[in-house]
Write an enzyme that holds these catalytic residues in place. Structure first.
Site, mmCIF file in Angstrom:
data_model
loop_
_atom_site.group_PDB
_atom_site.id
_atom_site.type_symbol
_atom_site.label_atom_id
_atom_site.label_comp_id
_atom_site.label_asym_id
_atom_site.label_seq_id
_atom_site.Cartn_x
_atom_site.Cartn_y
_atom_site.Cartn_z
ATOM 1 N N GLU A 66 1.016 -1.139 -0.127
ATOM 2 C CA GLU A 66 0.099 -0.003 -0.032
ATOM 3 C C GLU A 66 1.033 1.261 -0.025
ATOM 4 O OE1 GLU A 66 -3.185 1.751 -0.779
ATOM 5 O OE2 GLU A 66 -3.591 -0.248 0.095
ATOM 6 N N GLU A 73 1.466 6.321 -7.184
ATOM 7 C CA GLU A 73 0.420 7.145 -7.719
ATOM 8 C C GLU A 73 0.788 8.547 -7.534
ATOM 9 O OE1 GLU A 73 -3.079 6.306 -5.423
ATOM 10 O OE2 GLU A 73 -3.466 4.643 -6.441
#
Length: 128
Positions: A66, A73
């Site tokens: 994560e 991103e």
């Protein structure tokens, strides 16, 4: 020549990344809550040491994936901004896929670790 960072600086920067992700990313918050639930359930069921190792590895893998997803991103968004680009989509989708794969296998480990003691508990309470 650039000054070398101390170990303290390195760990502070890493911790800043974890804190920033935990404060801004909903999915990371969900994973942290599930992590707490897994640790609590493991303690309540008094799982064996080897099972603790499997649970900790699974938790570490999911949280790491994560964090990497968030980094990918952010880097992609910094590069392409609001524009849509097929390679940006590919990078972001692959990073999200890594989180999905790690979460799937963590859930599988959770089933392997928790189902037998939960079944024994249900039998001892007369539920099955």
């Amino acid at each position: 020549m650039e000054k070398r960072r101390t170990w303290g600086d390195v760990f502070r920067n890493a911790w800043d990344g974890v804190r920033a992700t935990a404060s801004t990313e909903r999915n990371f918050k969900v994973h942290l809550a599930l992590c707490a639930a897994v640790l609590l359930l493991g303690a309540l069921l008094r799982v064996p040491r080897l099972d603790w190792g499997l649970l900790c590895l699974a938790i570490g893998l999911v949280l790491s994936a994560e964090l990497m997803n968030t980094a990918v991103e952010a880097a992609v968004n910094l590069t392409v901004g609001d524009r849509l680009h097929p390679l940006a989509k590919k990078a972001k989708d692959a990073a999200a896929g890594a989180v999905l794969a790690s979460a799937f296998f963590a859930a599988l480990i959770g089933l392997i670790v928790f189902v037998p003691p939960l079944l024994n508990l249900a039998k001892s309470w007369g539920w099955i």
